[in-house]
Design an enzyme around this catalytic site. Structure first.
Site, PDB file in Angstrom:
ATOM      1  N   GLU A   1       0.828  -1.212   0.000  1.00 13.26           N
ATOM      2  CA  GLU A   1       0.000   0.000   0.000  1.00 13.26           C
ATOM      3  C   GLU A   1       0.862   1.262   0.000  1.00 13.26           C
ATOM      4  OE1 GLU A   1      -3.385  -0.729   2.591  1.00 13.26           O
ATOM      5  OE2 GLU A   1      -3.449   1.403   3.027  1.00 13.26           O
TER       6      GLU A   1
ATOM      7  N   ASP B   1     -15.485   5.804   9.952  1.00 14.09           N
ATOM      8  CA  ASP B   1     -15.482   4.354  10.061  1.00 14.09           C
ATOM      9  C   ASP B   1     -16.841   3.836   9.585  1.00 14.09           C
ATOM     10  OD1 ASP B   1     -12.901   4.099  11.008  1.00 14.09           O
ATOM     11  OD2 ASP B   1     -13.483   4.274  13.113  1.00 14.09           O
TER      12      ASP B   1
END
Ligand code: UDP
Length: 387
Positions: A304, A354
């Site tokens: 990543e 989230d």
């Protein structure tokens, strides 16, 4: 009423479902050819591994209603996020440590065998900079709570890579996401409910969308002019995108995933962070470990990399520095002047949300909308304030 939800991610799906159950006719459009937004999961044809296509998502919440909600649509398997970090210890050699910083991390890092209270006293008296009374920046927060050695090994390099900025330019709130523990609890999250959907997030979101009152059109780009065809629009795309970027672009970090496969077990865990700035990627995720109840010979991994989003890149993390917040305020004003549209979710409110918070806000927005309707009032542009 005829309702349009722009975006088939969590926000659009949850709002669409709630309004369809209340008897409205709902259309959900998404420019991508799949539902699920950035939570999208897809089984890899070659290895059979469930891949988190836009990066890993782990469901965790303290919100009992939200937990019940997701479990209504998909069975959740127990999953604890246990993250490791490869970084240089005090010896200068690379070592593997446990995250979040816990007693194991502290004892390994300082070559000690301290008990919880000893470790606490050691960090407070010998490491932490207690002269910082009210930490404002990420760096001050780290120096105040763990001190320079741990900060430099675990947070500084990682954060420079993740945000492209020095931690002294970032708010303390980013680090506040991470706990420091003086026991051996290595669960990354402290929420009461945690788990992974057995068949992935896309299967769950498809089930949320599966209602006779909902019609889903994937691969369909929303044009602002279409809003007039509906009684109300819930828009969960990028806020600046809704207005054709007329005031400029809100800054985002985007992620590049370098995908590779491996026969067997590549790293022995789902998430391995790399704390050093010299390693160009922030972390490697090995997706089969997100589904420990499954077994696969082959493995799919993502290296990543984080960088500033350019036009056309997928927006991930809103930057929210002073400059961006000024531009955001100008877009919020435009949104508030727009009739018949409510802006919801991560991209349309330009906040890092989230999944559980996204669902909570979507449920609240749908309920709020029904209340407004009953009271004969127009629904507001935002149920959750972006600023
Ligand atoms: N962070 C860090 N080192 C790590 C993990 C996280 O410095 O090994 C910092 C980094 O700045 C990151 C923030 O803590 O943006 C929040 O971490 P979290 O794991 O919540 O990031 P997310 O999973 O949301 O990318």
């Amino acid at each position: 009423m005829n309702i349009l939800c722009v975006g088939a991610g969590l926000s659009g799906a949850v709002i669409g479902r709630h309004l369809a159950e209340a008897g409205h006719a709902v259309t959900v459009v998404d420019s991508r050819d799949h539902a699920g937004g950035n939570c999208h999961t897809e089984r890899d044809a070659e290895t059979g591994v469930m891949v988190h296509v836009y990066g890993p998502h782990i469901f965790h919440t303290d919100d009992a209603e939200v937990w019940e909600y997701v479990n209504r649509f998909e069975a959740f398997k127990p999953y604890k996020n246990r993250v490791k970090s490869t970084t240089r210890g005090l010896s200068g050699e690379q070592e593997v440590f446990s995250l979040p910083v816990n007693l194991h991390t502290i004892n390994q890092f300082f070559r000690k065998t301290m008990r919880p209270e000893e470790a606490h006293d050691f960090i407070v008296n010998e490491q932490a900079d207690t002269t910082i009374e009210d930490p404002q920046t990420f760096e001050e927060q780290a120096m105040r709570f763990v001190g320079r050695d741990l900060y430099e090994a675990f947070f500084k390099g990682y954060t420079v890579k993740q945000w492209g900025m020095h931690p002294s330019e970032l708010p303390a709130s980013i680090l506040k996401r991470l706990p420091v523990r003086f026991n051996y609890d290595d669960n990354y999250f402290f929420h009461q409910f945690q788990g992974m959907p057995e068949n992935g997030y896309t299967a769950m979101i498809e089930k949320i969308l599966d209602h006779p009152g909902i019609s889903v059109r994937l691969g369909t780009v929303f044009e602002r002019s279409q809003a007039a065809e509906y009684d109300h629009v819930f828009y969960s795309g990028p806020l600046d995108g809704y207005f054709g970027y007329e005031l400029g672009r809100l800054g985002y970090r985007t992620l590049d995933f370098e995908r590779f496969t491996h026969q067997g077990d590549y790293q022995g865990c789902a998430v391995m962070n790399y704390g050093e700035e010299a390693v160009p990627y922030t972390r490697i995720t090995e997706h089969k470990h997100f589904a420990p109840w499954e077994s696969h010979e082959g493995s799919v991994c993502y290296r990543e990399f984080s960088r500033l989003a350019e036009p056309g890149d997928i927006p991930y993390y809103p930057i929210r520095q002073v400059k961006e917040k000024e531009l955001l305020a100008a877009y919020v004003k435009l949104a508030e002047e727009t009739r018949g549209v409510t802006f919801t979710g991560r991209l349309a409110t330009y906040r890092y949300l989230d999944m559980d918070v996204t669902i909570r806000e979507a449920l609240d927005a749908a309920r709020g909308f029904l209340d407004c309707q009953q009271a004969g009032k127009a629904a507001p542009a935002f149920f959750a304030a972006p600023l």
